[in-house]
Design a protein around this motif. Structure first.
Motif, mmCIF file in Angstrom:
data_model
loop_
_atom_site.group_PDB
_atom_site.id
_atom_site.type_symbol
_atom_site.label_atom_id
_atom_site.label_comp_id
_atom_site.label_asym_id
_atom_site.label_seq_id
_atom_site.Cartn_x
_atom_site.Cartn_y
_atom_site.Cartn_z
ATOM 1 N N THR A 29 5.809 -6.572 8.343
ATOM 2 C CA THR A 29 5.707 -5.422 7.456
ATOM 3 C C THR A 29 7.100 -4.919 7.122
ATOM 4 O O THR A 29 8.038 -5.106 7.902
ATOM 5 C CB THR A 29 4.860 -4.292 8.090
ATOM 6 O OG1 THR A 29 4.711 -3.241 7.142
ATOM 7 C CG2 THR A 29 5.489 -3.755 9.346
ATOM 8 N N SER A 30 7.214 -4.333 5.962
ATOM 9 C CA SER A 30 8.490 -3.741 5.567
ATOM 10 C C SER A 30 8.229 -2.560 4.647
ATOM 11 O O SER A 30 7.227 -2.521 3.935
ATOM 12 C CB SER A 30 9.374 -4.775 4.867
ATOM 13 O OG SER A 30 8.738 -5.235 3.693
ATOM 14 N N MET A 31 9.149 -1.601 4.683
ATOM 15 C CA MET A 31 9.036 -0.452 3.805
ATOM 16 C C MET A 31 9.604 -0.839 2.441
ATOM 17 O O MET A 31 10.692 -1.401 2.357
ATOM 18 C CB MET A 31 9.793 0.743 4.360
ATOM 19 C CG MET A 31 9.596 1.984 3.494
ATOM 20 S SD MET A 31 10.591 3.403 3.945
ATOM 21 C CE MET A 31 10.086 3.694 5.600
ATOM 22 N N ILE A 32 8.860 -0.562 1.395
ATOM 23 C CA ILE A 32 9.313 -0.844 0.039
ATOM 24 C C ILE A 32 10.105 0.357 -0.474
ATOM 25 O O ILE A 32 11.188 0.228 -0.996
ATOM 26 C CB ILE A 32 8.112 -1.127 -0.896
ATOM 27 C CG1 ILE A 32 7.309 -2.315 -0.387
ATOM 28 C CG2 ILE A 32 8.561 -1.329 -2.328
ATOM 29 C CD1 ILE A 32 8.064 -3.617 -0.357
ATOM 30 N N ALA B 36 -4.839 -1.049 8.724
ATOM 31 C CA ALA B 36 -5.829 -2.061 9.119
ATOM 32 C C ALA B 36 -6.451 -2.707 7.884
ATOM 33 O O ALA B 36 -6.626 -3.932 7.829
ATOM 34 C CB ALA B 36 -6.899 -1.447 10.005
ATOM 35 N N GLU B 37 -6.781 -1.899 6.888
ATOM 36 C CA GLU B 37 -7.345 -2.436 5.649
ATOM 37 C C GLU B 37 -6.336 -3.332 4.935
ATOM 38 O O GLU B 37 -6.696 -4.409 4.430
ATOM 39 C CB GLU B 37 -7.772 -1.296 4.722
ATOM 40 C CG GLU B 37 -8.978 -0.527 5.221
ATOM 41 C CD GLU B 37 -9.221 0.758 4.444
ATOM 42 O OE1 GLU B 37 -8.388 1.145 3.586
ATOM 43 O OE2 GLU B 37 -10.258 1.402 4.705
ATOM 44 N N ALA B 38 -5.083 -2.910 4.906
ATOM 45 C CA ALA B 38 -4.034 -3.706 4.259
ATOM 46 C C ALA B 38 -3.836 -5.031 4.989
ATOM 47 O O ALA B 38 -3.667 -6.083 4.365
ATOM 48 C CB ALA B 38 -2.728 -2.920 4.214
ATOM 49 N N GLU C 226 4.819 -2.936 2.621
ATOM 50 C CA GLU C 226 4.257 -4.252 2.346
ATOM 51 C C GLU C 226 3.847 -4.883 3.663
ATOM 52 O O GLU C 226 4.601 -4.843 4.636
ATOM 53 C CB GLU C 226 5.277 -5.159 1.671
ATOM 54 C CG GLU C 226 4.745 -6.575 1.471
ATOM 55 C CD GLU C 226 5.782 -7.573 1.043
ATOM 56 O OE1 GLU C 226 5.431 -8.491 0.292
ATOM 57 O OE2 GLU C 226 6.940 -7.452 1.476
ATOM 58 N N LEU C 227 2.664 -5.459 3.694
ATOM 59 C CA LEU C 227 2.242 -6.297 4.804
ATOM 60 C C LEU C 227 2.176 -7.720 4.284
ATOM 61 O O LEU C 227 1.591 -7.974 3.230
ATOM 62 C CB LEU C 227 0.866 -5.891 5.327
ATOM 63 C CG LEU C 227 0.915 -4.854 6.437
ATOM 64 C CD1 LEU C 227 0.960 -3.477 5.854
ATOM 65 C CD2 LEU C 227 -0.241 -5.045 7.347
ATOM 66 N N ARG D 69 0.840 -1.193 0.000
ATOM 67 C CA ARG D 69 0.000 0.000 0.000
ATOM 68 C C ARG D 69 0.877 1.245 0.000
ATOM 69 O O ARG D 69 1.947 1.261 0.607
ATOM 70 C CB ARG D 69 -0.887 0.047 1.253
ATOM 71 C CG ARG D 69 -2.011 -0.947 1.254
ATOM 72 C CD ARG D 69 -3.140 -0.481 0.330
ATOM 73 N NE ARG D 69 -4.209 -1.428 0.267
ATOM 74 C CZ ARG D 69 -5.350 -1.302 0.918
ATOM 75 N NH1 ARG D 69 -5.573 -0.276 1.695
ATOM 76 N NH2 ARG D 69 -6.282 -2.226 0.792
ATOM 77 N N THR D 70 0.385 2.270 -0.664
ATOM 78 C CA THR D 70 1.068 3.556 -0.662
ATOM 79 C C THR D 70 0.164 4.592 -0.017
ATOM 80 O O THR D 70 -1.048 4.419 0.057
ATOM 81 C CB THR D 70 1.409 4.026 -2.092
ATOM 82 O OG1 THR D 70 0.208 4.174 -2.836
ATOM 83 C CG2 THR D 70 2.328 3.044 -2.780
ATOM 84 N N ARG D 71 0.786 5.651 0.413
ATOM 85 C CA ARG D 71 0.019 6.743 0.997
ATOM 86 C C ARG D 71 -0.756 7.452 -0.088
ATOM 87 O O ARG D 71 -0.417 7.391 -1.263
ATOM 88 C CB ARG D 71 0.948 7.722 1.705
ATOM 89 C CG ARG D 71 1.702 7.078 2.843
ATOM 90 C CD ARG D 71 2.564 8.057 3.560
ATOM 91 N NE ARG D 71 3.443 8.781 2.637
ATOM 92 C CZ ARG D 71 4.451 9.542 3.005
ATOM 93 N NH1 ARG D 71 4.716 9.689 4.273
ATOM 94 N NH2 ARG D 71 5.196 10.157 2.136
#
Length: 104
Positions: free
Chosen positions: A84-87, A55-57, A93-94, A27-29
């Protein structure tokens, strides 16, 4: 579909281990949310726009993991974990994963 973080399902015996199952989402902001989040950042506290986004992700990743397990014919997923990790800046990414099993 039973999903647990435990190694087993209480009161049930595992008949077959079917393998690792996973579900992920990146997901992105969103620009509109970023404006509100930036304003909230000035005063501190929770950023509900991002809380809702994550939460949705998380639910989407869990749904995808369950779908993966169903394709294998699983009754349950044991040892489930979420990471989770930052792409890149502004996206994450979750990943939900666990072991698909068939119960007796």
């Amino acid at each position: 579909m039973i999903v647990t973080m435990a190694d087993s399902v209480p009161g049930r015996e595992v008949a077959d281990v079917l393998g690792i199952v996973r579900g992920n989402v990146v997901r992105t902001r969103f620009f509109g949310r970023d404006i509100m989040a930036g304003l909230r950042n000035l005063v501190g506290g929770e950023v509900p726009e991002y809380t809702k986004l994550m939460a949705e992700a998380r639910e989407q990743a869990l749904d995808r993991m369950r779908d993966d397990a169903q394709r294998l014919g699983a009754d349950a997923i044991v040892t489930m974990r979420i990471t989770t990790s930052m792409i890149m800046g502004g996206s994450a990414e979750l990943l939900a994963y666990g072991t698909a099993v068939r119960l007796k």
